[in-house]
Design an enzyme around this catalytic site. Structure first.
Site, PDB file in Angstrom:
ATOM      1  N   SER A 166      -1.254  -3.410  10.438  1.00  0.00           N
ATOM      2  CA  SER A 166      -0.881  -4.338   9.368  1.00  0.00           C
ATOM      3  C   SER A 166       0.359  -5.142   9.768  1.00  0.00           C
ATOM      4  O   SER A 166       1.303  -4.595  10.326  1.00  0.00           O
ATOM      5  CB  SER A 166      -0.590  -3.560   8.090  1.00  0.00           C
ATOM      6  OG  SER A 166      -1.738  -2.859   7.707  1.00  0.00           O
ATOM      7  N   ARG A 195       1.911 -12.232  -0.325  1.00  0.00           N
ATOM      8  CA  ARG A 195       0.582 -12.569   0.204  1.00  0.00           C
ATOM      9  C   ARG A 195       0.000 -13.822  -0.443  1.00  0.00           C
ATOM     10  O   ARG A 195       0.323 -14.170  -1.569  1.00  0.00           O
ATOM     11  CB  ARG A 195      -0.375 -11.407  -0.085  1.00  0.00           C
ATOM     12  CG  ARG A 195       0.041 -10.071   0.520  1.00  0.00           C
ATOM     13  CD  ARG A 195      -0.617  -9.829   1.831  1.00  0.00           C
ATOM     14  NE  ARG A 195      -0.064  -8.700   2.567  1.00  0.00           N
ATOM     15  CZ  ARG A 195      -0.592  -8.244   3.702  1.00  0.00           C
ATOM     16  NH1 ARG A 195      -1.652  -8.794   4.223  1.00  0.00           N
ATOM     17  NH2 ARG A 195      -0.032  -7.244   4.342  1.00  0.00           N
ATOM     18  N   ARG A 207       0.833  -1.187   0.000  1.00  0.00           N
ATOM     19  CA  ARG A 207       0.000   0.000   0.000  1.00  0.00           C
ATOM     20  C   ARG A 207       0.877   1.250   0.000  1.00  0.00           C
ATOM     21  O   ARG A 207       1.962   1.259   0.569  1.00  0.00           O
ATOM     22  CB  ARG A 207      -0.880   0.038   1.252  1.00  0.00           C
ATOM     23  CG  ARG A 207      -2.101  -0.830   1.176  1.00  0.00           C
ATOM     24  CD  ARG A 207      -2.966  -0.692   2.394  1.00  0.00           C
ATOM     25  NE  ARG A 207      -2.307  -1.166   3.599  1.00  0.00           N
ATOM     26  CZ  ARG A 207      -1.727  -0.405   4.500  1.00  0.00           C
ATOM     27  NH1 ARG A 207      -1.749   0.921   4.390  1.00  0.00           N
ATOM     28  NH2 ARG A 207      -1.137  -0.930   5.548  1.00  0.00           N
ATOM     29  N   LYS A 255      -9.698  -2.219   1.907  1.00  0.00           N
ATOM     30  CA  LYS A 255      -9.444  -1.068   2.763  1.00  0.00           C
ATOM     31  C   LYS A 255     -10.214   0.165   2.277  1.00  0.00           C
ATOM     32  O   LYS A 255     -10.731   0.944   3.083  1.00  0.00           O
ATOM     33  CB  LYS A 255      -7.938  -0.785   2.834  1.00  0.00           C
ATOM     34  CG  LYS A 255      -7.107  -1.994   3.293  1.00  0.00           C
ATOM     35  CD  LYS A 255      -7.385  -2.332   4.715  1.00  0.00           C
ATOM     36  CE  LYS A 255      -6.931  -3.639   5.228  1.00  0.00           C
ATOM     37  NZ  LYS A 255      -5.674  -4.062   5.602  1.00  0.00           N
ATOM     38  N   HIS A 301     -10.692  -2.159  11.522  1.00  0.00           N
ATOM     39  CA  HIS A 301      -9.591  -2.999  11.045  1.00  0.00           C
ATOM     40  C   HIS A 301      -9.354  -4.106  12.078  1.00  0.00           C
ATOM     41  O   HIS A 301      -8.379  -4.083  12.812  1.00  0.00           O
ATOM     42  CB  HIS A 301      -8.338  -2.114  10.884  1.00  0.00           C
ATOM     43  CG  HIS A 301      -7.202  -2.759  10.168  1.00  0.00           C
ATOM     44  ND1 HIS A 301      -5.902  -2.338  10.297  1.00  0.00           N
ATOM     45  CD2 HIS A 301      -7.157  -3.784   9.287  1.00  0.00           C
ATOM     46  CE1 HIS A 301      -5.104  -3.082   9.542  1.00  0.00           C
ATOM     47  NE2 HIS A 301      -5.842  -3.968   8.922  1.00  0.00           N
ATOM     48  N   ASP A 354      -9.463  -9.577   9.060  1.00  0.00           N
ATOM     49  CA  ASP A 354      -8.937  -8.236   8.759  1.00  0.00           C
ATOM     50  C   ASP A 354      -9.929  -7.112   9.021  1.00  0.00           C
ATOM     51  O   ASP A 354      -9.514  -6.045   9.454  1.00  0.00           O
ATOM     52  CB  ASP A 354      -8.500  -8.188   7.285  1.00  0.00           C
ATOM     53  CG  ASP A 354      -7.543  -7.043   6.985  1.00  0.00           C
ATOM     54  OD1 ASP A 354      -6.572  -6.872   7.738  1.00  0.00           O
ATOM     55  OD2 ASP A 354      -7.774  -6.320   5.999  1.00  0.00           O
ATOM     56  N   CYS A 388       0.769  -7.378  12.062  1.00  0.00           N
ATOM     57  CA  CYS A 388       0.985  -7.542  13.507  1.00  0.00           C
ATOM     58  C   CYS A 388       0.226  -8.729  14.090  1.00  0.00           C
ATOM     59  O   CYS A 388       0.111  -8.829  15.321  1.00  0.00           O
ATOM     60  CB  CYS A 388       0.599  -6.278  14.239  1.00  0.00           C
ATOM     61  SG  CYS A 388       1.750  -4.935  13.943  1.00  0.00           S
TER      62      CYS A 388
HETATM   63  P1  GTP Z   1      -2.157  -7.667   7.615  1.00  0.00           P
HETATM   64  O1  GTP Z   1      -2.782  -8.745   6.803  1.00  0.00           O
HETATM   65  O2  GTP Z   1      -1.069  -6.924   6.910  1.00  0.00           O
HETATM   66  O3  GTP Z   1      -3.154  -6.706   8.184  1.00  0.00           O
HETATM   67  O4  GTP Z   1      -1.350  -8.404   8.812  1.00  0.00           O
HETATM   68  P2  GTP Z   1      -1.920  -9.258  10.048  1.00  0.00           P
HETATM   69  O5  GTP Z   1      -2.237  -8.346  11.168  1.00  0.00           O
HETATM   70  O6  GTP Z   1      -2.976 -10.178   9.576  1.00  0.00           O
HETATM   71  O7  GTP Z   1      -0.623 -10.084  10.488  1.00  0.00           O
HETATM   72  P3  GTP Z   1      -0.298 -11.653  10.336  1.00  0.00           P
HETATM   73  O8  GTP Z   1      -1.175 -12.500  11.193  1.00  0.00           O
HETATM   74  O9  GTP Z   1      -0.251 -11.991   8.898  1.00  0.00           O
HETATM   75  O10 GTP Z   1       1.163 -11.708  10.937  1.00  0.00           O
HETATM   76  C1  GTP Z   1       2.198 -10.912  10.402  1.00  0.00           C
HETATM   77  C2  GTP Z   1       3.528 -11.494  10.773  1.00  0.00           C
HETATM   78  O11 GTP Z   1       3.632 -11.567  12.199  1.00  0.00           O
HETATM   79  C3  GTP Z   1       3.735 -12.905  10.249  1.00  0.00           C
HETATM   80  O12 GTP Z   1       5.065 -13.029   9.787  1.00  0.00           O
HETATM   81  C4  GTP Z   1       3.502 -13.768  11.450  1.00  0.00           C
HETATM   82  O13 GTP Z   1       4.220 -14.969  11.381  1.00  0.00           O
HETATM   83  C5  GTP Z   1       3.946 -12.882  12.620  1.00  0.00           C
HETATM   84  N1  GTP Z   1       3.175 -13.170  13.854  1.00  0.00           N
HETATM   85  C6  GTP Z   1       1.826 -13.306  13.963  1.00  0.00           C
HETATM   86  N2  GTP Z   1       1.465 -13.641  15.236  1.00  0.00           N
HETATM   87  C7  GTP Z   1       2.602 -13.700  15.948  1.00  0.00           C
HETATM   88  C8  GTP Z   1       2.902 -14.004  17.331  1.00  0.00           C
HETATM   89  O14 GTP Z   1       2.022 -14.274  18.156  1.00  0.00           O
HETATM   90  N3  GTP Z   1       4.219 -13.946  17.696  1.00  0.00           N
HETATM   91  C9  GTP Z   1       5.212 -13.648  16.800  1.00  0.00           C
HETATM   92  N4  GTP Z   1       6.458 -13.627  17.253  1.00  0.00           N
HETATM   93  N5  GTP Z   1       4.974 -13.382  15.494  1.00  0.00           N
HETATM   94  C10 GTP Z   1       3.699 -13.402  15.069  1.00  0.00           C
HETATM   95  C1  SPV Z   2      -2.755  -4.337   5.217  1.00  0.00           C
HETATM   96  O1  SPV Z   2      -1.782  -3.690   4.839  1.00  0.00           O
HETATM   97  O2  SPV Z   2      -3.318  -4.096   6.321  1.00  0.00           O
HETATM   98  C2  SPV Z   2      -3.271  -5.431   4.399  1.00  0.00           C
HETATM   99  C3  SPV Z   2      -2.784  -5.507   3.052  1.00  0.00           C
HETATM  100  O3  SPV Z   2      -4.117  -6.212   4.804  1.00  0.00           O
HETATM  101  S1  SPV Z   2      -3.651  -4.473   2.011  1.00  0.00           S
HETATM  102  O4  SPV Z   2      -4.880  -5.147   1.596  1.00  0.00           O
HETATM  103  O5  SPV Z   2      -2.775  -4.227   0.879  1.00  0.00           O
HETATM  104  O6  SPV Z   2      -4.018  -3.247   2.684  1.00  0.00           O
HETATM  105 MN    MN Z   3      -3.856 -10.338   7.654  1.00  0.00          MN
END
Ligand code: GTP
Ligand code: SPV
Ligand code: MN
Length: 562
Positions: free
Chosen positions: A222, A342, A22, A180, A200, A247, A224
């Site tokens: 994002s 992704r 983004r 988004k 979000h 999400d 996290c």
């Molecule tokens: P967006 O889709 O961008 O909004 O991200 P998200 O909030 O869905 O994050 P996602 O669950 O995809 O995790 C992002 C990264 O953080 C990945 O590389 C995960 O492996 C890592 N991660 C997620 N949960 C944990 C956790 O509990 N501990 C640690 N150390 N890493 C984590």
């Molecule tokens: C984020 O950045 O929070 C995402 C990826 O989930 S995007 O759909 O590109 O915003």
């Molecule tokens: Mn996600």
């Protein structure tokens, strides 16, 4: 690429390396009055709570970019529903795009098709216009067969005319406009008008060993951990965890005063790196088929690869990196997959999808979590003293910058409600809207802050995370049941000693996970004072400022051993 083929099989798209995330700096909310769109920062300060464009600038920006921009390409007309088709909580959009990747991805991420038009009739819909901004013949060399126009990229949303116009990027949230742009930016403006919340947030259902099921919504910035928490595999026996969404949550109080949430999406657009059979087996199973991968690496046996999948590829395959580097190895020093690569796959394929994930009424929310990547000072979990304090905690969310947007480095950034890039209107008014949810007769969810990412002196994570996060959810559920397992601290309610189930976690440093260094919290308060006054200015609700002053008073009592 043909649409029918891409949904039967999986597909790997590799983008131009200039179009991988983004682009927040080029994302605008268009309104007649600037104050409607963004808070007025203190004079001389650059605002970080969104970008505004006037109607006139918008028209000029469109006029400069769009005439002839789809020449030689196929234009797809995509009627889609956010939320189940025909549900009273759902909203309809129609996206025009010249990108087959977008058409195929929208087919996964939304409910798309002619039945949406049947439901729409003469009704209202959000107009979405998207172009990769690269007419034929090309005037710019094509990289990775991915047309885009980074110099001219803009993502604009105009709540007053119910329109989204996006140009120049084919990537994720820039181009899949239901996500988004619609479900959050336009959605939050509709929600404010109609008295509900577009957030979000993931939505997850947890059934405890006694058979009590509760749903939790959680806002993390994002990258996290939303997708991971939504699909959690419990390491504690007897718990069942089911996914409603990973999400976005649309939430409203029903006539009984219960906050009910739907997931307006139909698929997951999840971060690939870090996802594997140990961290998130459910995501791995969800993206086994009918998946569009973007910017991951591929294997010589026809599979995919990313950082974290080392144990899951056979040692005799060779890997081609997302940049097309053949026989890639770690020793190249470059990652095989882009950090923001992704998988885009249908939610219905998730082995733990909740039976009520498409319920027209939504699921009842017992707790709301905020969190981010906070390497220092912020404990694993704490509970707010009140709704108002909870809104303050949401407003104070910060996190280390991630690869999901264009920022570089590991700086800690403020991200109120994990919505900074997604507010469709003035973030100060948004906080007012949240505060206004507290009304007699409503069963307000409890609000918590979690941090899976606190680090020790050596830079390692103090908490195992992933499936072990059930231990924190278990404590939160106990609080929802009214169990006296919390004790006050200056920043909120912390678990009483022994109330967090840590059975089997041997090397846990409980003190390091929960201590509240006074110096850190003094700096945190100072930083929030500056942030709120510089960024929100007069738009900051007085109640939020009052909460900050209360926190300041409470932490002055912090001892060195908290
Ligand atoms: P967006 O889709 O961008 O909004 O991200 P998200 O909030 O869905 O994050 P996602 O669950 O995809 O995790 C992002 C990264 O953080 C990945 O590389 C995960 O492996 C890592 N991660 C997620 N949960 C944990 C956790 O509990 N501990 C640690 N150390 N890493 C984590
Ligand atoms: C984020 O950045 O929070 C995402 C990826 O989930 S995007 O759909 O590109 O915003
Ligand atoms: Mn996600």
């Amino acid at each position: 690429m043909s649409l029918t083929v891409s949904i039967l099989l999986s597909w790997l798209a590799r983008t131009d390396p200039a179009d991988v995330a983004r682009v927040e700096s080029r994302t605008f909310v268009v309104t007649k009055r600037k104050q409607e769109a963004i808070p007025t920062p203190k004079s001389g300060i650059q605002g970080t709570l969104g970008n505004w464009m006037s109607m006139e600038q918008w028209k000029a920006a469109i006029q400069e970019r769009f005439p002839g921009c789809m020449t030689g390409r196929t234009m797809y007309v995509i009627p889609y529903s956010m939320g189940p088709v025909g549900s009273p909580l759902s909203k309809i959009g129609i996206e025009l795009t010249d990108s087959p990747y977008v058409a195929a991805s929208m087919r996964v991420m939304t409910r798309m098709g002619s039945d949406v038009l049947d439901v729409l009739g003469n009704g209202e819909f959000t107009k979405c216009l998207h172009s990769v901004g690269s007419p034929l013949p090309l005037s710019r060399p094509l990289v990775n067969n991915w047309p885009c126009n980074p110099d001219k990229t803009i993502v604009t949303q105009c709540p007053e005319t119910n329109e989204i116009v996006s140009f120049g990027s084919g990537y994720g949230g820039n181009s899949l406009l239901g996500k988004k742009a619609f479900a959050l930016r336009i959605g939050s403006t509709i929600a404010r008008k109609e008295g509900w919340l577009a957030e979000h947030m993931l939505i997850v259902g947890i059934t405890n060993p006694q058979g009590v099921k509760r749903y939790i919504a959680a806002a993390f910035p994002s990258a996290c951990g939303k997708t991971n928490l939504a699909m959690l595999t419990s390491t504690l026996p007897g718990y069942k965890v089911e996914c409603v969404g990973d999400d976005i949550a649309w939430m409203r109080f029903d006539k009984n005063g219960v906050l009910r949430a739907i997931n307006p999406e139909n698929g997951f657009f999840g971060v690939a790196p870090g996802t594997n059979m140990e961290t998130n087996p459910n995501a791995m199973k969800t993206c086994e088929k009918n998946t569009i991968f973007t910017n991951v690496a591929k294997t010589s046996d026809g599979g995919v690869f990313w950082e974290g999948m080392e144990k899951e590829v056979s040692p005799d395959v060779s890997i081609t990196s997302w940049l097309g580097e053949e026989k890639w190895t770690k020793s190249s020093g470059r990652s095989a997959a882009h950090p923001n690569s992704r998988f885009c796959c249908p939610a219905s394929q998730c082995p733990t999808i909740d039976p009520d994930w498409e319920s027209a009424d939504g699921v009842p929310i017992s707790a709301i979590l905020f969190g981010g990547r906070r390497p220092y000072g912020v404990p694993l979990v704490y509970e707010s003293f009140s709704w108002r304090h909870g809104v303050f905690i949401g407003a104070s969310v910060s996190s280390e910058a991630t690869a999901a947007a264009e920022f570089k480095g590991r700086v800690i950034m403020h991200d109120p409600f994990a919505m900074r890039p997604f507010f469709g209107y003035n973030a100060g008014h948004y906080l007012e809207h949240w505060l206004s949810m507290e009304k007699p007769g409503r069963k307000l969810p409890k609000i918590f802050h979690v941090n899976w990412f606190r680090k020790n002196a050596k830079g390692g994570y103090l908490w195992p995370g992933f499936g072990d996060n059930i231990r924190v959810l278990d404590w939160i559920l106990k609080r929802c049941e009214g169990e006296a397992v919390a004790q006050p601290s200056p920043i909120g309610l912390l678990p009483k000693p022994g109330s967090l189930n840590t059975d089997g976690l041997n090397d846990l440093d409980f003190n390091e996970l929960f201590n509240l260094p006074q110096r850190f919290w003094q700096d945190e308060v100072k930083d929030l004072e500056t942030y709120f006054s510089e960024q929100f200015g007069d738009d900051l609700p007085n109640k939020i400022l009052a909460e900050l002053q209360d926190l300041k008073k409470r932490i002055s009592h912090l001892g060195s051993d908290y």
